[in-house]
Design an enzyme around this catalytic site. Structure first.
Site, PDB file in Angstrom:
ATOM      1  N   SER A  66       0.835  -1.197   0.000  1.00 17.89           N
ATOM      2  CA  SER A  66       0.000   0.000   0.000  1.00 17.89           C
ATOM      3  C   SER A  66       0.873   1.251   0.000  1.00 17.89           C
ATOM      4  O   SER A  66       2.024   1.229   0.450  1.00 17.89           O
ATOM      5  CB  SER A  66      -0.892   0.007   1.240  1.00 17.89           C
ATOM      6  OG  SER A  66      -1.639   1.207   1.348  1.00 17.89           O
TER       7      SER A  66
ATOM      8  N   TYR B 212      -1.424  -0.669  10.498  1.00 20.99           N
ATOM      9  CA  TYR B 212      -1.554  -1.089   9.110  1.00 20.99           C
ATOM     10  C   TYR B 212      -0.377  -0.568   8.283  1.00 20.99           C
ATOM     11  O   TYR B 212       0.258  -1.315   7.528  1.00 20.99           O
ATOM     12  CB  TYR B 212      -2.874  -0.579   8.537  1.00 20.99           C
ATOM     13  CG  TYR B 212      -3.065  -0.865   7.073  1.00 20.99           C
ATOM     14  CD1 TYR B 212      -3.518  -2.108   6.643  1.00 20.99           C
ATOM     15  CD2 TYR B 212      -2.792   0.103   6.103  1.00 20.99           C
ATOM     16  CE1 TYR B 212      -3.701  -2.381   5.290  1.00 20.99           C
ATOM     17  CE2 TYR B 212      -2.964  -0.155   4.758  1.00 20.99           C
ATOM     18  CZ  TYR B 212      -3.420  -1.398   4.356  1.00 20.99           C
ATOM     19  OH  TYR B 212      -3.579  -1.665   3.012  1.00 20.99           O
TER      20      TYR B 212
END
Length: 277
Positions: free
Chosen positions: A144, A167
């Site tokens: 990501s 995350y």
């Protein structure tokens, strides 16, 4: 006759992983699909076969349990004579549907770091001999643009926990360890690349947390498929892509000392034996 490649996709029962599996199956790829629910995996395999594609092999494991990751890897090694591509796609987001509070895995590790990073790290090392035997092979880490630097004094985020930070740390760990693995492997044997496939695709994770989507699943699938199959990328390794554009990850991923520290910590946390030293 062109030999069909064998591709393993983790997290293949819904969202991006399933959409990628649909595309590759339609192209005649031999698939190994991972998920946590054997019934769903069986239904997907039946559906693919009914369309005339090769029936995918399926493997189950909860990636929050490293013992299950090891068992899955052993099952793949025992049943597959080759593995051309590993797509490390499975993961959990920064909040819902998995919760915003700090949770731990079966092994006592912070859950997002465990599922998004440690499981893939261990699975990669466990399958690396099979990948090298299948050379030229590829590893694709679905990461990501949302990255957060690792605090090596608090990798498990026991202080000031935040799901978004957790995350982002797990995704940067994916990318950084991918760079390190790429540096340790001959590109002619196995390439290792990571990517941000698209932004806010309509997956259950995105819809549960954000309530809306931006990019389509098809955009994400196209970006991953390029790293899986594009002949022009043969020998290309140690890169991070924003969709299909070669770009820069967080600066910590290029810090060799930080990468070595992460590599050693990952071996210790997973109990893995590194085939590469």
């Amino acid at each position: 006759m062109t030999r069909s490649r064998t591709v393993l996709i983790t997290g293949a029962t819904d969202g991006l992983g399933l959409a990628l599996a649909e595309r590759l199956a339609a192209e005649g790829t031999d698939l190994i699909l991972h998920g946590r629910d054997q019934a769903r995996l069986g239904s997907i395999a039946d559906r693919f076969a009914a369309r005339g594609a090769s029936r995918p092999r399926t493997v189950t494991a909860d990636l929050a349990d490293l013992g299950q990751v090891r068992r899955m890897a052993a099952e793949i090694r025992a049943s597959a004579d080759r593995l051309d591509v590993l797509v490390s796609n499975a993961g959990i987001g920064s909040g819902q549907p998995d919760g915003r509070d700090r949770r731990t895995s079966a092994d006592g590790h912070e859950l997002r770091f465990a599922v998004n990073y440690l499981a893939g790290f261990l699975l990669t090392l466990e399958l690396l001999p099979l990948l090298r035997e299948s050379a030229p092979a590829r590893i694709v880490n679905v990461a990501s643009l949302g990255q957060h630097p690792l605090d090596f004094e608090d990798l498990m985020l026991e202080r000031d926990y935040d799901g978004t930070r957790a995350y982002g740390q797990s995704k940067l760990a994916q990318i950084a360890s991918g760079f390190e693995l790429a540096a340790r492997l001959p590109a002619g044997d196995v390439t290792v690349n990571s990517l941000h496939p698209a932004t806010y695709m309509p997956t259950k994770i995105v819809l549960a947390e954000a309530g809306h989507s931006i990019d389509t699943l098809e955009e994400g699938v196209t970006a991953i498929r390029r790293l899986v199959a594009d002949p022009a990328l043969a020998g290309t390794t140690g890169r991070f892509y924003d969709r299909t554009r070669d770009t820069r990850a967080h600066s910590q991923a290029y810090d060799r000392q930080a990468r070595l520290r992460l590599w050693q910590a990952s071996l210790e946390l997973t109990g893995a034996d590194s085939p590469l030293g």
